[in-house]
Write a protein that holds these residues in place. Structure first.
Motif, PDB file in Angstrom:
ATOM      1  N   LEU A   1       6.466  -6.373   2.547  1.00 40.53           N
ATOM      2  CA  LEU A   1       6.908  -5.265   1.711  1.00 40.53           C
ATOM      3  C   LEU A   1       7.658  -4.214   2.555  1.00 40.53           C
ATOM      4  O   LEU A   1       7.588  -4.215   3.779  1.00 40.53           O
ATOM      5  CB  LEU A   1       5.713  -4.619   1.008  1.00 40.53           C
ATOM      6  CG  LEU A   1       4.923  -5.541   0.068  1.00 40.53           C
ATOM      7  CD1 LEU A   1       3.848  -4.754  -0.647  1.00 40.53           C
ATOM      8  CD2 LEU A   1       5.841  -6.217  -0.940  1.00 40.53           C
ATOM      9  N   TYR A   2       8.354  -3.337   1.864  1.00 41.63           N
ATOM     10  CA  TYR A   2       9.132  -2.301   2.540  1.00 41.63           C
ATOM     11  C   TYR A   2       8.258  -1.065   2.730  1.00 41.63           C
ATOM     12  O   TYR A   2       7.927  -0.375   1.766  1.00 41.63           O
ATOM     13  CB  TYR A   2      10.368  -1.941   1.707  1.00 41.63           C
ATOM     14  CG  TYR A   2      11.375  -3.058   1.584  1.00 41.63           C
ATOM     15  CD1 TYR A   2      12.431  -3.169   2.487  1.00 41.63           C
ATOM     16  CD2 TYR A   2      11.278  -3.999   0.562  1.00 41.63           C
ATOM     17  CE1 TYR A   2      13.371  -4.186   2.380  1.00 41.63           C
ATOM     18  CE2 TYR A   2      12.211  -5.033   0.440  1.00 41.63           C
ATOM     19  CZ  TYR A   2      13.252  -5.112   1.352  1.00 41.63           C
ATOM     20  OH  TYR A   2      14.172  -6.125   1.233  1.00 41.63           O
ATOM     21  N   ILE A   3       7.891  -0.791   3.991  1.00 38.50           N
ATOM     22  CA  ILE A   3       6.977   0.303   4.303  1.00 38.50           C
ATOM     23  C   ILE A   3       7.684   1.298   5.217  1.00 38.50           C
ATOM     24  O   ILE A   3       8.273   0.926   6.231  1.00 38.50           O
ATOM     25  CB  ILE A   3       5.707  -0.204   5.014  1.00 38.50           C
ATOM     26  CG1 ILE A   3       5.064  -1.346   4.225  1.00 38.50           C
ATOM     27  CG2 ILE A   3       4.728   0.946   5.221  1.00 38.50           C
ATOM     28  CD1 ILE A   3       4.575  -0.954   2.866  1.00 38.50           C
TER      29      ILE A   3
ATOM     30  N   ALA B   1       0.210  -2.185   7.450  1.00 42.17           N
ATOM     31  CA  ALA B   1       1.082  -3.361   7.524  1.00 42.17           C
ATOM     32  C   ALA B   1       0.317  -4.638   7.232  1.00 42.17           C
ATOM     33  O   ALA B   1       0.853  -5.579   6.626  1.00 42.17           O
ATOM     34  CB  ALA B   1       1.734  -3.436   8.899  1.00 42.17           C
ATOM     35  N   SER B   2      -0.947  -4.690   7.646  1.00 35.25           N
ATOM     36  CA  SER B   2      -1.744  -5.902   7.413  1.00 35.25           C
ATOM     37  C   SER B   2      -2.010  -6.129   5.923  1.00 35.25           C
ATOM     38  O   SER B   2      -2.213  -7.251   5.481  1.00 35.25           O
ATOM     39  CB  SER B   2      -3.076  -5.803   8.166  1.00 35.25           C
ATOM     40  OG  SER B   2      -3.907  -4.788   7.603  1.00 35.25           O
ATOM     41  N   LYS B   3      -1.987  -5.024   5.152  1.00 33.05           N
ATOM     42  CA  LYS B   3      -2.226  -5.131   3.710  1.00 33.05           C
ATOM     43  C   LYS B   3      -0.943  -5.373   2.917  1.00 33.05           C
ATOM     44  O   LYS B   3      -0.999  -5.704   1.737  1.00 33.05           O
ATOM     45  CB  LYS B   3      -2.884  -3.845   3.190  1.00 33.05           C
ATOM     46  CG  LYS B   3      -4.256  -3.558   3.767  1.00 33.05           C
ATOM     47  CD  LYS B   3      -4.782  -2.232   3.238  1.00 33.05           C
ATOM     48  CE  LYS B   3      -6.158  -1.905   3.807  1.00 33.05           C
ATOM     49  NZ  LYS B   3      -6.650  -0.591   3.320  1.00 33.05           N
ATOM     50  N   THR B   4       0.196  -5.171   3.578  1.00 29.92           N
ATOM     51  CA  THR B   4       1.472  -5.206   2.838  1.00 29.92           C
ATOM     52  C   THR B   4       2.497  -6.115   3.502  1.00 29.92           C
ATOM     53  O   THR B   4       3.639  -5.714   3.722  1.00 29.92           O
ATOM     54  CB  THR B   4       2.055  -3.790   2.733  1.00 29.92           C
ATOM     55  OG1 THR B   4       2.210  -3.265   4.075  1.00 29.92           O
ATOM     56  CG2 THR B   4       1.167  -2.871   1.929  1.00 29.92           C
TER      57      THR B   4
ATOM     58  N   ARG C   1      -4.598  -3.759  -7.279  1.00 30.63           N
ATOM     59  CA  ARG C   1      -3.396  -4.592  -7.434  1.00 30.63           C
ATOM     60  C   ARG C   1      -2.250  -3.864  -8.140  1.00 30.63           C
ATOM     61  O   ARG C   1      -1.254  -4.470  -8.497  1.00 30.63           O
ATOM     62  CB  ARG C   1      -3.717  -5.899  -8.172  1.00 30.63           C
ATOM     63  CG  ARG C   1      -4.735  -6.763  -7.432  1.00 30.63           C
ATOM     64  CD  ARG C   1      -4.900  -8.122  -8.105  1.00 30.63           C
ATOM     65  NE  ARG C   1      -5.851  -8.939  -7.373  1.00 30.63           N
ATOM     66  CZ  ARG C   1      -5.552  -9.668  -6.314  1.00 30.63           C
ATOM     67  NH1 ARG C   1      -4.321  -9.685  -5.878  1.00 30.63           N
ATOM     68  NH2 ARG C   1      -6.466 -10.391  -5.706  1.00 30.63           N
ATOM     69  N   ASP C   2      -2.399  -2.568  -8.330  1.00 34.06           N
ATOM     70  CA  ASP C   2      -1.295  -1.820  -8.949  1.00 34.06           C
ATOM     71  C   ASP C   2      -0.036  -1.912  -8.099  1.00 34.06           C
ATOM     72  O   ASP C   2       1.060  -2.112  -8.597  1.00 34.06           O
ATOM     73  CB  ASP C   2      -1.681  -0.354  -9.139  1.00 34.06           C
ATOM     74  CG  ASP C   2      -2.714  -0.191 -10.239  1.00 34.06           C
ATOM     75  OD1 ASP C   2      -2.941  -1.177 -10.964  1.00 34.06           O
ATOM     76  OD2 ASP C   2      -3.278   0.899 -10.354  1.00 34.06           O
ATOM     77  N   ILE C   3      -0.202  -1.748  -6.776  1.00 31.60           N
ATOM     78  CA  ILE C   3       0.957  -1.752  -5.885  1.00 31.60           C
ATOM     79  C   ILE C   3       1.468  -3.159  -5.640  1.00 31.60           C
ATOM     80  O   ILE C   3       2.646  -3.455  -5.774  1.00 31.60           O
ATOM     81  CB  ILE C   3       0.607  -1.066  -4.544  1.00 31.60           C
ATOM     82  CG1 ILE C   3       0.389   0.424  -4.770  1.00 31.60           C
ATOM     83  CG2 ILE C   3       1.722  -1.288  -3.530  1.00 31.60           C
ATOM     84  CD1 ILE C   3      -0.035   1.173  -3.541  1.00 31.60           C
ATOM     85  N   SER C   4       0.542  -4.071  -5.280  1.00 30.55           N
ATOM     86  CA  SER C   4       0.988  -5.435  -4.975  1.00 30.55           C
ATOM     87  C   SER C   4       1.619  -6.080  -6.205  1.00 30.55           C
ATOM     88  O   SER C   4       2.625  -6.783  -6.115  1.00 30.55           O
ATOM     89  CB  SER C   4      -0.179  -6.277  -4.469  1.00 30.55           C
ATOM     90  OG  SER C   4      -1.236  -6.300  -5.413  1.00 30.55           O
ATOM     91  N   GLY C   5       1.051  -5.808  -7.377  1.00 26.61           N
ATOM     92  CA  GLY C   5       1.614  -6.377  -8.598  1.00 26.61           C
ATOM     93  C   GLY C   5       2.993  -5.821  -8.892  1.00 26.61           C
ATOM     94  O   GLY C   5       3.911  -6.544  -9.273  1.00 26.61           O
TER      95      GLY C   5
END
Length: 425
Positions: free
Chosen positions: A110-112, A104-107, A66-70
Motif C-alpha cells: 500500500l501507499y504509506i 509497513a508490516s500491516k500494509t 478491515r475498513d482500510i484494507s478493504g
C-alpha cells in the motif's frame, strides 16, 4: 498551489520498489498540504492519521476491522488509497523507525506516507534506513515557484533562458518587483496563499506573525525549563547575529557570560526541528570540503526570508526606497534569501562558508565534480569587494560564482549569476 516536490511524489508513486515515504521539513513549509494535493491527483482516497493525537490507535482499530484494507483493495485498480501519518517523531515509546516498520508490516504493497518536522538525523540518527524508507526533504517555496503561482510563466521561462537571450529592461523591472515582494511574503505556503488571494501585504504580515507566534508557543511548551530558556535566548539573538558583518554564531551574543557547553543545547534543539539551518565553515580549499569542515564554527540561518523580514520589521516600502536598501541590516536579508535558494536547488550539494585569517569572507562554498566552487555576493556593484579575489589568488580554483544584479555572464572562470536566478543555477 504549484510545488515542485509533486514531481518527486510522482516518481515515488511510479516506483514498483517504493518504500514508506517520509516527508521531512520545518513547521509551516506545507508538508501536509503538498501530500494532500498529491493524494487528490493520484488517488481515490486519502486517509490521514495524526500520530500526536492517537492516530496510531485509530489506524490500528480501523485496519483490524478491515475498513482500510478493504478500501485499499476495492479501489486499487482506480488509484487506491494514500495513507498518511502526520507528526512522525521519536517522542512515543517507539522510535520513528520501529513505528514505520510496524505500520509497513500491516500494509504491504500500500501507499504509506509520513510527515515530520524533524530532520533525517533526528529521526534516524546514524541508522542505515535506505532499505526501509524513501526520504524527501521539503523547503519553503522558492522564488521560481513563487513566479509560477503568480502566473508569471513567461518571466520564469525568460530567466531560465537568459544564458541565450538577455532580459529586456521591462522584464528585469518586473522580476525585481516580484523579488522584492518575495522578500516580504517569503515562501511559507499560508503567507503565499494570502498574498495570492488578497494582494494585501498587511494581511500577509499578520499570517507571518501568526507563524512566528506559533514558534514561540512551541518553545514555551518545551518540558525542560533549562532547555526552554536556552532555546528562547538563542532564538532571540538570531537577528543580531545575522546583522553582524562576521555572521559566525557567537554564544557571547546570546548572553555576555554564555558558554558553548551551556547554550549548544538550545542551538541543537532548534536545528533538529528545522527552525534554523546550520552552515559550517571550511578551513581551506585543499581537499574535499567534507575533510575541511570546522565543526566549531558555524552560522545559523532561518527557514524563510519572509519570517526574517518580519523579525526585522522591514516592509515592502523599505525595499523600494533604493536598490541598496535590500542590504538593510548589513545584507542579512539577501544572504538569507540566497541561502534558502541554494539549499533548495538540487544541483547544489551541501554548502559551507569560508573566512581568511583576516577579514575576507566567502558566504557560500560547495563542491561539484571534485571542484570547490566559492559563491560571493555583491549586489551593490561595489568595486571594493575583495574577498573573492583573495580566495581565488589563494586556491587558484578554476570556477567561481558572484551573485549580483548584473546580467548573466561568464569571464575567465568567473560566473556572474543574477540574484533572482539562484534557483536556476
Amino acid at each position: 498551489m504549484y510545488r515542485e516536490i509533486i514531481n518527486d511524489f510522482e516518481k515515488w508513486y511510479d516506483n514498483p520498489n517504493r518504500k514508506p515515504l517520509v516527508v521531512s521539513g520545518a513547521k509551516s513549509v506545507g508538508k501536509t498540504w503538498a501530500v494532500k494535493d498529491f493524494g487528490d491527483g493520484f488517488f481515490d482516497n486519502i486517509l490521514i492519521f495524526d500520530l500526536k493525537e492517537g492516530g496510531l490507535k485509530d489506524f490500528s482499530e480501523q485496519f483490524l476491522s478491515r475498513d482500510i484494507s478493504g478500501l485499499a483493495k476495492k479501489t486499487s485498480e482506480f488509484g487506491g488509497t494514500l495513507i498518511v501519518f502526520e507528526n512522525l517523531s521519536n517522542d512515543t515509546d517507539k522510535s520513528a523507525l520501529m513505528l514505520i516498520d510496524e505500520i509497513a508490516s500491516k500494509t504491504p504493497g500500500l501507499y504509506i506516507c509520513f510527515t515530520s518536522n524533524l530532520t533525517r538525523q533526528e529521526l534516524f540518527g546514524s541508522q542505515n534506513v535506505e532499505n526501509k524508507v524513501d526520504f524527501l526533504k521539503m523547503y519553503p517555496m522558492s522564488f521560481g515557484e513563487f513566479l509560477i503561482v503568480n502566473n508569471q510563466y513567461e518571466l520564469s521561462s525568460k530567466i531560465e533562458k537568459q544564458k541565450e537571450e538577455d532580459l529586456s529592461d521591462s522584464d528585469l523591472e518586473a522580476i525585481i518587483r516580484f523579488l522584492k515582494i518575495f522578500y516580504i511574503v517569503g515562501g511559507m505556503p499560508e503567507a503565499v496563499k494570502t498574498w495570492l488571494d488578497e494582494k494585501d501585504l498587511d494581511k500577509v504580515e499578520a499570517v507571518k506573525k501568526k507563524i512566528l507566534d506559533s514558534y514561540m508557543e512551541d518553545f514555551d511548551n518545551i518540558e525542560s525549563a533549562n532547555v526552554r530558556g536556552k532555546v528562547i535566548e538563542v532564538w532571540n539573538s538570531l537577528t543580531d547575529q545575522l546583522e553582524d558583518e562576521n555572521k559566525k554564531f557567537q554564544y557571547g551574543q546570546v548572553k555576555i557570560t554564555a558558554r558553548a557547553r551551556e547554550y549548544e543545547v538550545g542551538v541543537e534543539w532548534l536545528e533538529k526541528r528545522g527552525y534554523v539551518n546550520k552552515l559550517f565553515k571550511i578551513k581551506s580549499d585543499k581537499t574535499s570540503v567534507k575533510n575541511e569542515v570546522d565543526s566549531k564554527s558555524f552560522e545559523l540561518f532561518l527557514t524563510d526570508v519572509g519570517l526574517l523580514t518580519s523579525m526585522y520589521g522591514i516592509t515592502y516600502d523599505d525595499l523600494n526606497k533604493d536598490k541598496s536598501s535590500i542590504l538593510i541590516k548589513n545584507s542579512a536579508i539577501i544572504e538569507q534569501f540566497v541561502h534558502q535558494e541554494l539549499i533548495y536547488n538540487k544541483n547544489i550539494g551541501q554548502i559551507f562558508y569560508w573566512t581568511s585569517e583576516a577579514t575576507a569572507r566567502i558566504p557560500f562554498v560547495f563542491e561539484d565534480s571534485g571542484q570547490i566552487i566559492p559563491i560571493d555576493i555583491n549586489v551593490t556593484g561595489s568595486t571594493k569587494a575583495q574577498s573573492l579575489k583573495v580566495y581565488r589568488q589563494r586556491y587558484k580554483n578554476p570556477m567561481s560564482v558572484t551573485i549580483t544584479y548584473e546580467k548573466f555572464s561568464m569571464n575567465d572562470g568567473l560566473l556572474n549569476i543574477p540574484v533572482y536566478s539562484v534557483w536556476n543555477l
